[in-house]
Scaffold this active site. Sequence first.
Site, PDB file in Angstrom:
ATOM      1  N   LEU A 206       4.684   0.725   0.582  1.00  0.00           N
ATOM      2  CA  LEU A 206       3.341   0.600   0.034  1.00  0.00           C
ATOM      3  C   LEU A 206       2.403   0.236   1.168  1.00  0.00           C
ATOM      4  O   LEU A 206       2.796  -0.480   2.100  1.00  0.00           O
ATOM      5  CB  LEU A 206       3.286  -0.482  -1.045  1.00  0.00           C
ATOM      6  CG  LEU A 206       3.935  -0.162  -2.408  1.00  0.00           C
ATOM      7  CD1 LEU A 206       3.983  -1.425  -3.266  1.00  0.00           C
ATOM      8  CD2 LEU A 206       3.183   0.940  -3.121  1.00  0.00           C
ATOM      9  N   ASP A 207       1.168   0.731   1.097  1.00  0.00           N
ATOM     10  CA  ASP A 207       0.186   0.356   2.107  1.00  0.00           C
ATOM     11  C   ASP A 207      -0.163  -1.124   1.965  1.00  0.00           C
ATOM     12  O   ASP A 207       0.121  -1.760   0.940  1.00  0.00           O
ATOM     13  CB  ASP A 207      -1.076   1.209   1.969  1.00  0.00           C
ATOM     14  CG  ASP A 207      -0.826   2.660   2.356  1.00  0.00           C
ATOM     15  OD1 ASP A 207       0.080   2.890   3.183  1.00  0.00           O
ATOM     16  OD2 ASP A 207      -1.521   3.551   1.837  1.00  0.00           O
ATOM     17  N   ALA A 208      -0.805  -1.672   3.002  1.00  0.00           N
ATOM     18  CA  ALA A 208      -1.109  -3.099   3.011  1.00  0.00           C
ATOM     19  C   ALA A 208      -2.015  -3.498   1.855  1.00  0.00           C
ATOM     20  O   ALA A 208      -1.908  -4.611   1.331  1.00  0.00           O
ATOM     21  CB  ALA A 208      -1.747  -3.479   4.346  1.00  0.00           C
TER      22      ALA A 208
END
Length: 330
Positions: A206-208
């Site tokens: 998952l992206d930040a």
Amino acid sequence: MAIDRQAAGPARPGQQVKKTYPERGIARSTGARAFPPAPLRARHDAVRPALGDSGPPVVAEQAPIKRPAEVPTAAPAVTSSTPHGLAKESPRLAKRVSEIAACSRREADEWIENGWVSVDGEVITRLGARVNPKARIKIKDAADKHISESVTILFNKPSHPVAAGAAGERDDAVALIRLDNYWAEGGTIFRFQARHLRGLALAGKLDADEGGLLVFTQEGSVARRLTGRDARLEKEYHVHVEGELSSVGLERLRHGLSLDKVKLLRAQVSWLHEQKLRFVLHESRKRQIQSMCEQVGLRVTEIKRVRIGGVSLGKLAVGKWRYLRADERF
């Protein structure tokens, strides 16, 4: 025979001049007789005598072929620094145990740590130790009765992590899985042990700025099912958006958009309530949902992944983790 053109006299008008040619073997320009080349024959073949000569055929004698004297090949020298039959670098003990007992490397490491493996009568508990290939390795009977546990862990990642950083890296993942943030209501039979963190791999990043379900696993089959090239498991997201969606915008989100000039697969998109959409995707491309929303005039403010395949977050609190239950399958 040369042609005497002056003796023939000038040709009368209308009279055809008969062309004459020299005998075979005589050059037209010079009138010289050509000398035929001597035929090349194999050894002991008769050589045809020159024109005008008489007598029996002459046999050409071939000089004997001189071969270089054979030099005896010296046997390769064996140096005492490299003993015969030993590898350049001794194998690791875990590799030898896995070969002898037909088990995995991870199981071999567990047996070594538990003191169930001895080398030439000495118990070795240090991981990564190297042994002589001819060493006598003995494995205790307790190792055969031991059932190795391969675990899969579900973690509810915050949308904006503060101390953990981007939870996409393995070091951060191991730091996030601790005893103090374990969710005890998971209903599993596992008890937390330090070896559950060994070889734990992230399956599905998952992206930040994205939150929700993260999966860490020790099982290669689970990792391939989630992140393999042909992985087509459903992934469900709840997305908060801002902006106005046109009458055809929802249909465009479902099908017809592209990302980096590559057409996206058909998706399931519906409204959960005002300013909140439900996405069900069959592919995972970087910042896919953000790009899809931008193309229809929406801005994403929050993304949360709530389900992968048949496994959902359920009541798992943010920042907590639990083991995958026996009745759950991706």
